[in-house]
Design an enzyme around this catalytic site. Structure first.
Site, PDB file in Angstrom:
ATOM      1  N   ARG A 396       0.838  -1.206   0.000  1.00  0.00           N
ATOM      2  CA  ARG A 396       0.000   0.000   0.000  1.00  0.00           C
ATOM      3  C   ARG A 396       0.867   1.249   0.000  1.00  0.00           C
ATOM      4  O   ARG A 396       0.577   2.224  -0.699  1.00  0.00           O
ATOM      5  CB  ARG A 396      -0.948   0.014   1.195  1.00  0.00           C
ATOM      6  CG  ARG A 396      -1.986   1.147   1.103  1.00  0.00           C
ATOM      7  CD  ARG A 396      -2.923   1.165   2.312  1.00  0.00           C
ATOM      8  NE  ARG A 396      -4.053   2.067   2.099  1.00  0.00           N
ATOM      9  CZ  ARG A 396      -4.052   3.368   2.325  1.00  0.00           C
ATOM     10  NH1 ARG A 396      -2.947   3.966   2.756  1.00  0.00           N
ATOM     11  NH2 ARG A 396      -5.135   4.100   2.112  1.00  0.00           N
ATOM     12  N   CYS A 397       1.940   1.226   0.782  1.00  0.00           N
ATOM     13  CA  CYS A 397       2.832   2.388   0.852  1.00  0.00           C
ATOM     14  C   CYS A 397       3.445   2.723  -0.507  1.00  0.00           C
ATOM     15  O   CYS A 397       3.717   3.887  -0.796  1.00  0.00           O
ATOM     16  CB  CYS A 397       3.958   2.130   1.848  1.00  0.00           C
ATOM     17  SG  CYS A 397       3.443   2.016   3.571  1.00  0.00           S
TER      18      CYS A 397
END
Length: 407
Positions: A396-397
């Site tokens: 996600r990052c």
């Protein structure tokens, strides 16, 4: 005309995403400056790039359009037709306020747009500029800082400098000085790249804001609700200002949920401890809750005389109420074993990237968390992660979703 930006949930089918391939900025990390550059170790770039390419291919195999930050920035800079204005902003925000700023500017102006963008991301070493006569005391000291412009090694975490909410975006004021310049690239792209500049993109919160806000703390729960973590990197005052902006200018947004998490490096953003994986399923790191499964959550809504803020402790119940479902399932990162849970959270076991409802990309190293997701009915795509994980961020990052299908 299709919207250039459209995010109304965390789990709608992912259509377009922005990434940054790790580059030579990672090779400008040295042991002496690990802490200031927000790294715990020095990654092996060649393997890191292989892992990132594998991750990108996994998304492309799911028919996701993958855009590269470095490519869009160079194209936008060429379209803007004014390298000097952009460069001056970058240099000014690098605290190069003496005569060296002139040398840096003149040197970088000799590059074309692609080379300039790469160099601004990689950092500029003092040894790269031809030797000149030293005029100032600080230049004559034997202990010399090696950079005119610091590298930006965290740029492959494209989630944080900006976040799409609905058809608008927050261009974020980053908390750490090492990351402040990252959002300048996003600002450049939205203003000058033809893909975005032809549309009126609402800016819900700008990088000139007085308080820090980062994309890892911003989760779009549904069309009407945004969750924002109050964390090490995001200030409560920024959340309040964002809520006021959304309520004034984004009529579909009815609630902002502010979730208070411990201000520690291991829990630096909300998405390191909590992500949405399906319509009523979430991953969560058990350590952010007390033994009763409670944590502080504040419901911000538009009132007759300004914001109305309602404190709650029953986080799971609040989420269920907002989603209008009887209950939601929290899948514990690493399971119930506190040692396994802590280890896998540290390696981003809770940092899943949903590419469709009930379908996620995760790091392969978090076997317990991945098995628990599968047992809960989630389709899990594992990606290799020995070097990517050294930067303290997961799938996600490493992504800034630009377009998802509406649910």
């Amino acid at each position: 005309m299709e919207k250039a930006l459209n995010i109304t949930s965390e789990i709608g089918k992912l259509q377009t995403v922005l990434v940054k391939r790790p580059g030579s900025e990672l090779e400008n990390i040295t042991p002496e400056y690990l802490e200031s550059l927000l790294f715990d170790d020095i990654p092996y770039l060649k393997m890191m790039q292989k892992e990132h390419d594998f991750f990108v291919k996994r998304m492309q195999d799911s028919n996701i359009e993958v855009l590269y930050l470095e490519k869009l920035a160079a194209e936008a800079l060429r379209k803007a037709g004014n390298k000097e204005t952009f460069l001056t902003k970058m240099i000014n925000e690098s605290n190069q306020m003496d005569e060296s700023a002139l040398y840096v500017r003149d040197y970088l102006m000799s590059f074309n747009e692609e080379e300039m963008i790469r160099k601004l991301m990689a950092g500029l070493k003092k040894s790269e500029i031809p030797e000149r006569k030293k005029k100032h005391l600080n230049e004559m000291m034997s202990e010399q800082y090696p950079f005119f412009l610091d590298p930006l090694p965290n740029l492959y975490f494209t989630r944080d400098p900006a976040a799409v909410i609905g058809s608008g975006v927050t261009i974020n004021k980053m908390f750490q000085p090492a990351r402040r310049r990252e959002s300048i690239f996003i600002e450049l792209i939205l203003k000058h790249h033809p893909r975005f500049s032809n549309q009126e993109v609402p800016i819900w919160s700008g990088r000139e804001e007085p308080f820090s806000l980062e994309g890892g703390d911003e989760l779009v729960l549904n069309e009407e609700t945004v969750i924002v973590g109050v964390s090490e990197r995001t200030d409560a005052r920024a959340v309040e200002r964002l809520a006021e902006s959304l309520f004034a200018r984004a009529p579909k947004i009815k609630k902002v949920l502010a979730v208070e998490i411990p201000e520690t490096r291991s829990f630096m953003h909300l998405d390191t401890v909590f992500t949405m994986v399906s319509d009523a399923q979430f991953t969560i790191h058990p350590a952010i809750q007390n033994q009763q499964g409670e944590l502080n959550v504040y419901i911000l809504e538009k009132g007759k005389n300004g914001l109305e803020i309602t404190p709650r402790r029953d986080f799971r119940r609040v989420i269920a109420e907002v989603l209008e479902v009887p209950e939601v399932e929290f899948i514990p990162c690493g399971g119930e074993d506190v040692i396994v849970s802590a280890r896998e959270q540290w390696n981003d076991g809770a940092n899943t990237l949903a590419i469709a409802p009930g379908e996620v990309i995760t790091y392969d190293r978090n076997q317990v968390s991945n098995d628990l997701l599968r047992r809960a009915g989630i389709k899990v795509h594992e990606v290799i992660s020995s070097e990517l994980s050294r930067g303290r961020g997961g799938p996600r990052c490493m992504t800034m979703p630009l377009v998802r299908e509406n649910l």
